[in-house]
Scaffold this motif. Structure first.
Motif, PDB file in Angstrom:
ATOM      1  N   VAL A   1      35.867  40.700  32.790  1.00  0.00           N
ATOM      2  CA  VAL A   1      36.834  39.642  32.503  1.00  0.00           C
ATOM      3  C   VAL A   1      37.762  39.425  33.700  1.00  0.00           C
ATOM      4  CG1 VAL A   1      38.799  38.975  31.050  1.00  0.00           C
ATOM      5  CG2 VAL A   1      36.768  39.990  30.003  1.00  0.00           C
ATOM      6  N   VAL A   2      38.179  40.520  34.325  1.00  0.00           N
ATOM      7  CA  VAL A   2      39.060  40.412  35.503  1.00  0.00           C
ATOM      8  C   VAL A   2      38.342  39.701  36.641  1.00  0.00           C
ATOM      9  CG1 VAL A   2      40.243  41.726  37.312  1.00  0.00           C
ATOM     10  CG2 VAL A   2      40.470  42.424  34.915  1.00  0.00           C
ATOM     11  N   ILE A   3      37.105  40.128  36.901  1.00  0.00           N
ATOM     12  CA  ILE A   3      36.339  39.573  38.026  1.00  0.00           C
ATOM     13  C   ILE A   3      35.945  38.123  37.802  1.00  0.00           C
ATOM     14  CG2 ILE A   3      34.138  39.708  39.276  1.00  0.00           C
ATOM     15  CD1 ILE A   3      36.106  41.773  40.193  1.00  0.00           C
ATOM     16  N   PHE A   4      35.474  37.812  36.599  1.00  0.00           N
ATOM     17  CA  PHE A   4      34.875  36.502  36.366  1.00  0.00           C
ATOM     18  C   PHE A   4      35.784  35.497  35.656  1.00  0.00           C
ATOM     19  CE2 PHE A   4      31.101  39.420  36.401  1.00  0.00           C
ATOM     20  CZ  PHE A   4      30.628  39.002  37.631  1.00  0.00           C
ATOM     21  N   VAL A   5      36.960  35.931  35.202  1.00  0.00           N
ATOM     22  CA  VAL A   5      37.890  34.987  34.572  1.00  0.00           C
ATOM     23  C   VAL A   5      39.255  35.031  35.253  1.00  0.00           C
ATOM     24  CG1 VAL A   5      39.021  34.243  32.439  1.00  0.00           C
ATOM     25  CG2 VAL A   5      36.726  35.191  32.344  1.00  0.00           C
ATOM     26  N   LEU A   6      39.879  36.207  35.253  1.00  0.00           N
ATOM     27  CA  LEU A   6      41.258  36.308  35.740  1.00  0.00           C
ATOM     28  C   LEU A   6      41.392  35.943  37.219  1.00  0.00           C
ATOM     29  CD1 LEU A   6      44.188  37.021  35.177  1.00  0.00           C
ATOM     30  CD2 LEU A   6      43.639  39.409  35.718  1.00  0.00           C
ATOM     31  N   ILE A   7      40.570  36.541  38.067  1.00  0.00           N
ATOM     32  CA  ILE A   7      40.703  36.292  39.510  1.00  0.00           C
ATOM     33  C   ILE A   7      40.410  34.840  39.872  1.00  0.00           C
ATOM     34  CG2 ILE A   7      39.774  36.868  41.796  1.00  0.00           C
ATOM     35  CD1 ILE A   7      39.559  39.756  40.886  1.00  0.00           C
ATOM     36  N   PRO A   8      39.259  34.257  39.424  1.00  0.00           N
ATOM     37  CA  PRO A   8      39.044  32.840  39.763  1.00  0.00           C
ATOM     38  C   PRO A   8      40.103  31.924  39.166  1.00  0.00           C
ATOM     39  CG  PRO A   8      37.341  33.638  38.255  1.00  0.00           C
ATOM     40  CD  PRO A   8      38.080  34.825  38.739  1.00  0.00           C
ATOM     41  N   LEU A   9      40.655  32.320  38.005  1.00  0.00           N
ATOM     42  CA  LEU A   9      41.710  31.532  37.380  1.00  0.00           C
ATOM     43  C   LEU A   9      42.968  31.530  38.243  1.00  0.00           C
ATOM     44  CD1 LEU A   9      42.302  29.912  34.797  1.00  0.00           C
ATOM     45  CD2 LEU A   9      43.172  32.026  33.777  1.00  0.00           C
ATOM     46  N   ILE A  10      43.344  32.700  38.735  1.00  0.00           N
ATOM     47  CA  ILE A  10      44.528  32.809  39.592  1.00  0.00           C
ATOM     48  C   ILE A  10      44.323  32.041  40.895  1.00  0.00           C
ATOM     49  CG2 ILE A  10      45.911  34.410  40.983  1.00  0.00           C
ATOM     50  CD1 ILE A  10      45.522  36.478  38.748  1.00  0.00           C
ATOM     51  N   VAL A  11      43.139  32.205  41.498  1.00  0.00           N
ATOM     52  CA  VAL A  11      42.841  31.503  42.753  1.00  0.00           C
ATOM     53  C   VAL A  11      42.876  29.988  42.537  1.00  0.00           C
ATOM     54  CG1 VAL A  11      41.098  31.093  44.533  1.00  0.00           C
ATOM     55  CG2 VAL A  11      41.486  33.414  43.685  1.00  0.00           C
TER      56      VAL A  11
ATOM     57  N   VAL B   1      28.076  45.724  38.907  1.00  0.00           N
ATOM     58  CA  VAL B   1      28.131  44.278  39.102  1.00  0.00           C
ATOM     59  C   VAL B   1      27.315  43.918  40.334  1.00  0.00           C
ATOM     60  CG1 VAL B   1      29.598  42.282  39.576  1.00  0.00           C
ATOM     61  CG2 VAL B   1      30.397  44.062  38.017  1.00  0.00           C
ATOM     62  N   SER B   2      26.315  43.057  40.167  1.00  0.00           N
ATOM     63  CA  SER B   2      25.500  42.608  41.282  1.00  0.00           C
ATOM     64  C   SER B   2      26.346  41.724  42.194  1.00  0.00           C
ATOM     65  CB  SER B   2      24.285  41.822  40.768  1.00  0.00           C
ATOM     66  OG  SER B   2      23.660  41.134  41.822  1.00  0.00           O
ATOM     67  N   ILE B   3      26.472  42.103  43.449  1.00  0.00           N
ATOM     68  CA  ILE B   3      27.311  41.345  44.382  1.00  0.00           C
ATOM     69  C   ILE B   3      26.774  39.934  44.614  1.00  0.00           C
ATOM     70  CG2 ILE B   3      28.215  41.261  46.749  1.00  0.00           C
ATOM     71  CD1 ILE B   3      28.342  44.326  46.658  1.00  0.00           C
ATOM     72  N   PRO B   4      25.458  39.747  44.853  1.00  0.00           N
ATOM     73  CA  PRO B   4      24.941  38.365  45.023  1.00  0.00           C
ATOM     74  C   PRO B   4      25.188  37.497  43.793  1.00  0.00           C
ATOM     75  CG  PRO B   4      23.320  39.956  45.778  1.00  0.00           C
ATOM     76  CD  PRO B   4      24.384  40.735  45.071  1.00  0.00           C
ATOM     77  N   ILE B   5      24.951  38.071  42.596  1.00  0.00           N
ATOM     78  CA  ILE B   5      25.165  37.308  41.368  1.00  0.00           C
ATOM     79  C   ILE B   5      26.653  37.010  41.188  1.00  0.00           C
ATOM     80  CG2 ILE B   5      25.067  37.410  38.847  1.00  0.00           C
ATOM     81  CD1 ILE B   5      22.370  36.858  40.016  1.00  0.00           C
ATOM     82  N   ALA B   6      27.505  37.984  41.510  1.00  0.00           N
ATOM     83  CA  ALA B   6      28.954  37.781  41.379  1.00  0.00           C
ATOM     84  C   ALA B   6      29.418  36.617  42.243  1.00  0.00           C
ATOM     85  CB  ALA B   6      29.704  39.055  41.762  1.00  0.00           C
ATOM     86  N   ILE B   7      28.896  36.541  43.466  1.00  0.00           N
ATOM     87  CA  ILE B   7      29.265  35.448  44.374  1.00  0.00           C
ATOM     88  C   ILE B   7      28.829  34.108  43.798  1.00  0.00           C
ATOM     89  CG2 ILE B   7      28.832  34.433  46.654  1.00  0.00           C
ATOM     90  CD1 ILE B   7      28.588  37.322  47.720  1.00  0.00           C
ATOM     91  N   LEU B   8      27.591  34.056  43.301  1.00  0.00           N
ATOM     92  CA  LEU B   8      27.076  32.799  42.746  1.00  0.00           C
ATOM     93  C   LEU B   8      27.849  32.382  41.491  1.00  0.00           C
ATOM     94  CD1 LEU B   8      23.240  33.369  43.202  1.00  0.00           C
ATOM     95  CD2 LEU B   8      24.689  31.790  44.468  1.00  0.00           C
ATOM     96  N   ILE B   9      28.196  33.347  40.656  1.00  0.00           N
ATOM     97  CA  ILE B   9      28.941  33.022  39.437  1.00  0.00           C
ATOM     98  C   ILE B   9      30.355  32.557  39.783  1.00  0.00           C
ATOM     99  CG2 ILE B   9      29.962  34.030  37.344  1.00  0.00           C
ATOM    100  CD1 ILE B   9      27.346  35.578  36.987  1.00  0.00           C
ATOM    101  N   TRP B  10      30.924  33.123  40.816  1.00  0.00           N
ATOM    102  CA  TRP B  10      32.221  32.626  41.304  1.00  0.00           C
ATOM    103  C   TRP B  10      32.107  31.161  41.717  1.00  0.00           C
ATOM    104  CZ3 TRP B  10      37.123  33.627  43.764  1.00  0.00           C
ATOM    105  CH2 TRP B  10      37.831  34.659  43.154  1.00  0.00           C
ATOM    106  N   LEU B  11      30.984  30.816  42.354  1.00  0.00           N
ATOM    107  CA  LEU B  11      30.770  29.420  42.755  1.00  0.00           C
ATOM    108  C   LEU B  11      30.670  28.505  41.535  1.00  0.00           C
ATOM    109  CD1 LEU B  11      28.171  29.772  45.670  1.00  0.00           C
ATOM    110  CD2 LEU B  11      30.620  29.324  45.843  1.00  0.00           C
ATOM    111  N   MET B  12      30.256  29.069  40.396  1.00  0.00           N
ATOM    112  CA  MET B  12      30.190  28.287  39.154  1.00  0.00           C
ATOM    113  C   MET B  12      31.556  28.169  38.497  1.00  0.00           C
ATOM    114  SD  MET B  12      26.835  29.389  36.981  1.00  0.00           S
ATOM    115  CE  MET B  12      26.814  31.138  37.338  1.00  0.00           C
ATOM    116  N   ILE B  13      32.261  29.294  38.421  1.00  0.00           N
ATOM    117  CA  ILE B  13      33.473  29.368  37.610  1.00  0.00           C
ATOM    118  C   ILE B  13      34.692  28.782  38.309  1.00  0.00           C
ATOM    119  CG2 ILE B  13      35.107  30.979  36.536  1.00  0.00           C
ATOM    120  CD1 ILE B  13      32.728  32.739  35.817  1.00  0.00           C
ATOM    121  N   TYR B  14      34.844  29.032  39.603  1.00  0.00           N
ATOM    122  CA  TYR B  14      36.024  28.545  40.325  1.00  0.00           C
ATOM    123  C   TYR B  14      36.195  27.026  40.227  1.00  0.00           C
ATOM    124  CZ  TYR B  14      38.950  27.251  44.324  1.00  0.00           C
ATOM    125  OH  TYR B  14      39.896  26.681  45.130  1.00  0.00           O
TER     126      TYR B  14
END
Length: 345
Positions: free
Chosen positions: A187-197, A45-58
């Motif tokens: 799914v955990v990183i990009f759905v479950l965690i931002p969903l819980i937060v 998982v690309s860390i920079p991309i993960a951060i940016l996608i979190w900014l989209m999904i959260y």
């Protein structure tokens, strides 16, 4: 009064096209940028991309009120249509349509390896029903906002359990092997965690400031952040895709064909089902839109995790972003034009 989309949402396809150009130029002029960023990853998982996608999904998760699920019994027909189309029809029609066009019709043009990756990207789109933009489509078709919340909330819960198995199954059918653990991890990183937060955030803000403050002031603050996250993700993604695009620019057009056909097909199935089942238009339109539209943020994230940022799968998911807005606006127009038909139903 005619309803309008916000500026950024209305011209999303233009921003995506500009990001394709910007990312391509970035990779060409400053090749050290993608090379450096490619080193920053964990568990594929690309860390920079993960951060940016979190900014989209959260921010989009903040909009979902899971307390609305208590209204699940109100007009169950709309929910039955949504769940059936999204999870028992859409992923499989996407696979067969994408396979037919990308492997058979355009196979000689695309090539074996890239065509398989493009099909994989299409499958990721097909297994991810819309979460965010459906609120826009519902608004533009005078949809029942509360019921749309119920539909989206239930779909997000289903994604947690159904996305990984369906994607894994369809990719295996297409002789594409991917690590199931990586799918689950995505799914955990990009759905479950931002969903819980997001759930925790909603509870805290409502408790201290009230629900009106959350919906009118708190959530709107994140709308721009979500758009910025999407655009920066696309720029980085296409900085890695420069060589692929330069050699295969026509592929963007070829990928878009099955995606557009799939979108119209899924909308037609859901919309006509709702019509013949005498579902009110305010529920029928959003029900059809959820399946037709895609949770492209998740699809992009998983494609990058499974295949890499310079992969054909990642390119296919981004083409999904490129074509989504103009196609969905066409469907909005169709839904609004045929509204009176539902009153007679």
């Amino acid at each position: 009064m005619k309803k309008k989309m916000k500026f950024f949402e209305k011209y999303l396809s233009i921003w995506v096209a500009l990001c394709i150009i910007g990312g391509f130029l970035l990779g060409k002029i400053f090749p050290q940028v993608p090379k450096t960023l490619s080193k920053w990853e964990y568990a594929n998982v690309s860390i920079p991309i993960a951060i940016l996608i979190w900014l989209m999904i959260y921010p989009m998760m903040l909009k979902i009120d899971f307390s609305s699920i208590k209204n699940v019994g109100r007009n169950p027909k709309g929910l039955i249509i949504t769940l059936t189309v999204n999870w028992l029809i859409k992923p499989f029609t996407m696979y067969f349509i994408a396979y037919f066009f990308l492997k058979i019709v355009f196979g000689n043009i695309i090539g074996v390896e890239l065509s398989s990756e493009y099909v994989a990207g299409a499958v990721l789109l097909g297994a991810a029903p819309c979460t965010a933009m459906v609120f826009v489509w519902s608004y533009l078709t005078n949809g029942d906002a509360l019921y749309t919340l119920v539909q989206v909330a239930i779909n997000d819960l289903v994604i947690l359990f159904a996305f990984a198995p369906i994607v894994s199954f369809l990719l295996k059918v297409g002789n594409i092997t991917v690590p199931f653990k990586t799918l689950i991890f995505s799914v955990v990183i990009f759905v479950l965690i931002p969903l819980i937060v997001a759930i925790i955030t909603r509870h805290y803000v409502i408790k201290n400031k009230g629900k009106e403050y959350l919906e009118r002031k708190f959530i709107p603050k994140f709308s721009t952040i979500s758009i910025i996250g999407l655009l920066l993700t696309l720029i980085l993604l296409f900085s890695f895709q420069g060589e692929t695009i330069e050699k295969n620019f026509i592929h963007i057009l070829l990928i878009s064909i099955p995606l557009i056909i799939q979108t119209f097909l899924i909308f037609t199935i859901g919309y006509f089902w709702a019509y013949f089942w005498k579902v009110p238009h305010s529920i029928a339109a959003p029900a059809a839109m959820i399946g037709a539209s895609n949770f492209f943020e998740l699809a992009v994230a998983v494609a990058i995790s499974l295949f890499g940022m310079n992969s054909g799968a990642a390119l296919a998911t981004v083409v999904g972003v490129l074509v989504e807005v103009p196609v969905m606006l066409t469907l909005v127009k169709i839904a609004n034009t045929t509204r009176k038909k539902f009153k007679k139903a």
